[in-house]
Design a protein around this motif. Structure first.
Motif, PDB file in Angstrom:
ATOM      1  N   PHE A   1       0.801  -1.142  -0.081  1.00  0.00           N
ATOM      2  CA  PHE A   1      -0.011  -0.064   0.132  1.00  0.00           C
ATOM      3  C   PHE A   1       0.917   1.062  -0.060  1.00  0.00           C
ATOM      4  CE2 PHE A   1      -2.259   3.133   2.953  1.00  0.00           C
ATOM      5  CZ  PHE A   1      -3.101   3.535   2.136  1.00  0.00           C
ATOM      6  N   ILE A   2       0.630   1.967  -1.014  1.00  0.00           N
ATOM      7  CA  ILE A   2       1.438   3.262  -1.140  1.00  0.00           C
ATOM      8  C   ILE A   2       0.273   4.482  -1.263  1.00  0.00           C
ATOM      9  CG2 ILE A   2       2.918   4.773  -2.457  1.00  0.00           C
ATOM     10  CD1 ILE A   2       4.220   2.134  -3.310  1.00  0.00           C
TER      11      ILE A   2
ATOM     12  N   ASN B   1      -3.123 -11.687  -9.174  1.00  0.00           N
ATOM     13  CA  ASN B   1      -2.734 -10.407  -8.704  1.00  0.00           C
ATOM     14  C   ASN B   1      -3.954  -9.392  -9.014  1.00  0.00           C
ATOM     15  OD1 ASN B   1      -0.324 -11.747  -8.968  1.00  0.00           O
ATOM     16  ND2 ASN B   1       0.958  -9.589  -9.603  1.00  0.00           N
ATOM     17  N   VAL B   2      -3.978  -8.305  -8.308  1.00  0.00           N
ATOM     18  CA  VAL B   2      -5.031  -7.353  -8.270  1.00  0.00           C
ATOM     19  C   VAL B   2      -4.067  -5.959  -8.008  1.00  0.00           C
ATOM     20  CG1 VAL B   2      -7.090  -6.287  -7.431  1.00  0.00           C
ATOM     21  CG2 VAL B   2      -6.737  -8.807  -7.703  1.00  0.00           C
ATOM     22  N   TYR B   3      -4.205  -5.060  -8.905  1.00  0.00           N
ATOM     23  CA  TYR B   3      -3.530  -3.618  -8.664  1.00  0.00           C
ATOM     24  C   TYR B   3      -4.786  -2.722  -8.827  1.00  0.00           C
ATOM     25  CZ  TYR B   3       0.572  -6.128 -10.246  1.00  0.00           C
ATOM     26  OH  TYR B   3       1.612  -6.952 -10.373  1.00  0.00           O
ATOM     27  N   GLU B   4      -4.739  -1.838  -7.875  1.00  0.00           N
ATOM     28  CA  GLU B   4      -5.816  -0.869  -7.668  1.00  0.00           C
ATOM     29  C   GLU B   4      -5.045   0.532  -7.394  1.00  0.00           C
ATOM     30  OE1 GLU B   4      -9.589  -1.188  -5.604  1.00  0.00           O
ATOM     31  OE2 GLU B   4      -8.906   0.169  -4.387  1.00  0.00           O
ATOM     32  N   LYS B   5      -5.641   1.615  -8.167  1.00  0.00           N
ATOM     33  CA  LYS B   5      -5.154   3.080  -8.151  1.00  0.00           C
ATOM     34  C   LYS B   5      -6.319   3.846  -7.742  1.00  0.00           C
ATOM     35  CE  LYS B   5      -3.632   5.375 -11.432  1.00  0.00           C
ATOM     36  NZ  LYS B   5      -2.456   6.021 -12.765  1.00  0.00           N
ATOM     37  N   ASP B   6      -6.281   4.639  -6.809  1.00  0.00           N
ATOM     38  CA  ASP B   6      -7.419   5.485  -6.527  1.00  0.00           C
ATOM     39  C   ASP B   6      -6.944   7.038  -6.410  1.00  0.00           C
ATOM     40  OD1 ASP B   6      -8.939   3.200  -5.842  1.00  0.00           O
ATOM     41  OD2 ASP B   6      -8.247   3.355  -3.823  1.00  0.00           O
ATOM     42  N   THR B   7      -7.566   7.799  -7.226  1.00  0.00           N
ATOM     43  CA  THR B   7      -7.023   9.329  -7.285  1.00  0.00           C
ATOM     44  C   THR B   7      -8.370   9.816  -6.977  1.00  0.00           C
ATOM     45  OG1 THR B   7      -5.823   8.609  -9.320  1.00  0.00           O
ATOM     46  CG2 THR B   7      -6.268  10.769  -8.961  1.00  0.00           C
ATOM     47  N   SER B   8      -7.913  10.848  -6.038  1.00  0.00           N
ATOM     48  CA  SER B   8      -9.234  11.659  -5.404  1.00  0.00           C
ATOM     49  C   SER B   8      -8.916  13.116  -5.251  1.00  0.00           C
ATOM     50  CB  SER B   8      -9.903  11.148  -4.183  1.00  0.00           C
ATOM     51  OG  SER B   8      -8.707  11.174  -3.064  1.00  0.00           O
TER      52      SER B   8
ATOM     53  N   GLN C   1      -5.637  13.082  -3.246  1.00  0.00           N
ATOM     54  CA  GLN C   1      -4.900  11.851  -2.695  1.00  0.00           C
ATOM     55  C   GLN C   1      -4.695  10.889  -3.771  1.00  0.00           C
ATOM     56  OE1 GLN C   1      -7.271   9.250   0.384  1.00  0.00           O
ATOM     57  NE2 GLN C   1      -5.634   9.760   1.735  1.00  0.00           N
ATOM     58  N   LEU C   2      -3.616  10.226  -3.650  1.00  0.00           N
ATOM     59  CA  LEU C   2      -3.451   9.224  -4.598  1.00  0.00           C
ATOM     60  C   LEU C   2      -2.827   7.791  -3.868  1.00  0.00           C
ATOM     61  CD1 LEU C   2      -2.805   7.830  -7.179  1.00  0.00           C
ATOM     62  CD2 LEU C   2      -0.529   8.778  -7.140  1.00  0.00           C
ATOM     63  N   LYS C   3      -3.897   6.808  -3.940  1.00  0.00           N
ATOM     64  CA  LYS C   3      -3.490   5.509  -3.363  1.00  0.00           C
ATOM     65  C   LYS C   3      -3.353   4.413  -4.137  1.00  0.00           C
ATOM     66  CE  LYS C   3      -6.514   6.520   0.749  1.00  0.00           C
ATOM     67  NZ  LYS C   3      -7.592   6.004   1.493  1.00  0.00           N
ATOM     68  N   LYS C   4      -2.274   3.423  -3.881  1.00  0.00           N
ATOM     69  CA  LYS C   4      -1.795   2.339  -4.723  1.00  0.00           C
ATOM     70  C   LYS C   4      -1.965   1.050  -3.842  1.00  0.00           C
ATOM     71  CE  LYS C   4       0.943   4.868  -8.293  1.00  0.00           C
ATOM     72  NZ  LYS C   4       2.079   4.866  -8.980  1.00  0.00           N
ATOM     73  N   TYR C   5      -2.746   0.102  -4.408  1.00  0.00           N
ATOM     74  CA  TYR C   5      -2.672  -1.215  -3.738  1.00  0.00           C
ATOM     75  C   TYR C   5      -2.277  -2.241  -4.557  1.00  0.00           C
ATOM     76  CZ  TYR C   5      -6.080   1.438  -0.552  1.00  0.00           C
ATOM     77  OH  TYR C   5      -6.575   2.261   0.307  1.00  0.00           O
ATOM     78  N   GLU C   6      -1.676  -3.135  -4.040  1.00  0.00           N
ATOM     79  CA  GLU C   6      -1.553  -4.421  -4.744  1.00  0.00           C
ATOM     80  C   GLU C   6      -1.738  -5.818  -3.927  1.00  0.00           C
ATOM     81  OE1 GLU C   6       2.287  -6.935  -7.067  1.00  0.00           O
ATOM     82  OE2 GLU C   6       2.373  -4.883  -6.269  1.00  0.00           O
ATOM     83  N   PHE C   7      -2.153  -6.668  -4.479  1.00  0.00           N
ATOM     84  CA  PHE C   7      -2.530  -7.700  -3.782  1.00  0.00           C
ATOM     85  C   PHE C   7      -2.031  -9.021  -4.564  1.00  0.00           C
ATOM     86  CE2 PHE C   7      -5.457 -11.540  -3.007  1.00  0.00           C
ATOM     87  CZ  PHE C   7      -5.608 -11.573  -1.626  1.00  0.00           C
TER      88      PHE C   7
END
Length: 511
Positions: free
Chosen positions: A42-43, A148-155, A64-70
């Protein structure tokens, strides 16, 4: 990293314990090694600006920028029911031990309290479990658990904090809006045009989330709060698996799939409450709330022929082979297919009340006592996919309505505490009424649920010096059990768990 190794079905159903050991007709029916690991990262980057226009108005803006990797990996044996001849020739007593059930004095006479369980350390030494030439492992039998799952949330958000007077009543509040953009990329093993591939699945969506909070200070000690907002909650990354896992354990044949196209849970929330600070450190409050769930995430379960899962039938044949089951037409029948889906949601309405007060008005040592009490009442109506209904061509998806899962209609907490600065202690009791855990339930039951519970805990601490503190905790003092049931009419028990009382002693020293 989590490593799972199982020695399954150690004993036959005819197992009888004798004083001289285990009966000799026992046999090892399956041996499973399923090492796997899960990696989460998580970044988060964020920043905001604040500008004070005047004493009554402050502006905020930020992003805010969040990056997740599972990432999850898993390997297994191709045929878990295949036992090497030298292992099969071993006596079960050489890799087994006996488990004994203690307590539960209310069990009927003749209830079984002793049974054989595998000893992993003994089995490792006897079988050579860690030797890949004897027990080779690969991802092929566990493709659905490798993804693998990558998610990028930009708000971005903007907000105004303000205050004013309505006649002689001070009013303050905040009004804001947040824009959220979500990018998801899932990679897993999928069957595309009849060919198994490690393929990507992408999903993107946007949300605009306004919110309003208002507080009116009717008097110095009494205030009224109101809020309204749009909210969203994304599905867990593990639910976005584009692939499927196939399992045949015991008599249970299951296909568990993810859904990379899942939308988040979305809804609207409205709250109205009043707070009265009638004395120092004292509070009496009450509130009502309403939540409109516009979309919900539910795991749909359907018992069907394996071909309806969309997977190649050879995966079912492989699972049946590994479990030592027939690979004829019966192998393809009676599979439970589970997949998370979006459903219409529903309404949640409720009210809550809280009371908190130290007994400082009492004389002497009694003034160190105090209490905290709260109660919540909730009603809900959610639409669930009726997976017990037989699908028919041209017939729309059928839904049934029931209460929200894991939500009790009544919940209450009460705490009595004592704190004189040197020694503190508190007794706490938490009550929740019955709640549902699955709608519909498995095996054509209409629901699955858990009965009411009351948990009583104790915690205390003693400040021996300014540096040394001793603590004592006692959890579940009344030995509350968990009773799960199926069928709203029959209330048939399917899980009864008593985990006992926990006592924790600790010490803390500050240098």
């Amino acid at each position: 990293m989590e490593i799972a190794q199982e020695i399954d079905d150690l004993c036959s159903d005819a197992y009888i314990e004798r004083a001289d050991g285990f009966v000799q007709d026992q046999e090892l029916r399956a041996q499973r090694e399923r090492p796997g690991d899960v990696d989460n990262s998580f970044i988060n980057y964020e920043g905001d600006l604040n500008y004070t226009v005047n004493d009554s108005l402050k502006l905020k803006a930020g992003g805010q920028l969040k990056k997740y990797e599972f990432k999850t990996d898993n390997v297994r044996r191709a045929n878990e029911s295949a036992i090497p001849a030298n292992v099969a020739a071993l006596s079960p007593s050489s890799y087994a031990t006996t488990a004994h059930l203690t307590g539960l004095s209310d069990l009927p006479a003749g209830s079984i309290r002793d049974w054989a369980v595998p000893s992993l350390s003994a089995a490792q030494a006897q079988f050579g479990l860690n030797d890949p030439s004897v027990f080779p492992l690969s991802i092929t039998p566990a493709l659905g658990s490798n993804f693998n799952v990558y998610e990028k949330d930009t708000s971005a958000f903007t907000q105004a904090d303000w205050s004013t007077d309505l006649f002689t009543v001070p009013i303050r509040g905040s009004l804001g809006v947040r824009f959220v953009h979500t990018d998801q990329l899932s990679l897993g093993y999928q069957t595309i045009n009849g060919v198994l591939q490690y393929a990507p699945a992408e999903h993107t969506y946007n949300d605009v989330l306004p919110s309003l909070n208002v507080v009116a200070e009717i008097t110095k000690d009494f205030q009224v709060r109101a809020s309204a907002s749009k909210v969203m909650s994304r599905a867990g990354l593990g639910n976005l698996n584009p692939g499927s896992s196939v399992s045949f354990a015991g008599q249970n044949k299951t296909v568990t799939s993810g859904n990379p196209d899942l939308d988040p849970i979305r809804g609207k929330a409205y709250d109205l409450g009043a707070e009265w600070y009638f004395a120092k450190e004292s509070l009496l409050s009450a509130a009502i709330f309403y939540k409109k769930i516009d979309s919900f995430v539910e795991t749909s379960k359907t018992v069907t022929n394996f071909s309806a899962s969309g997977l190649p039938t050879d995966q079912a044949i492989a699972a049946c082979t590994s479990a030592g089951k027939p690979t004829d037409a019966t192998c393809l029948d009676g599979w439970t297919v589970s997949v998370p889906v979006n459903t219409p949601g529903g309404d949640i309405k409720g009210a809550e009340a809280s009371f908190q007060q130290p007994f400082s008005f009492l004389p002497g040592w009694l003034s160190s006592f105090g209490t905290i009490v709260n109660y919540t009442y909730v009603t809900s109506s959610i639409k669930y996919v009726n997976t017990n209904a037989v699908p028919q061509a041209g017939v729309p998806q059928q839904y049934i309505e029931n209460t929200l899962l894991n939500l009790s209609k009544n919940a209450a907490n009460a705490t009595l505490y004592y704190d004189n600065g040197t020694w503190s202690a508190r007794f706490s009791a938490a009550y929740r009424s019955p709640y549902l855990t699955a709608v519909p339930g498995a095996n054509l039951n209409d629901i699955e649920g858990t009965k009411q519970t009351i948990n009583v805990d104790f915690a205390s601490s003693w400040n021996v010096t300014e540096q040394l503190q001793l603590t004592l905790e006692a959890l579940n003092l009344t030995n509350q059990f968990q009773y799960q049931y199926v069928d709203s009419s029959g209330n048939r028990v399917n899980y009864y768990h008593q985990q006992g009382r926990d006592f924790l002693v600790g010490a803390r020293y500050k240098f």
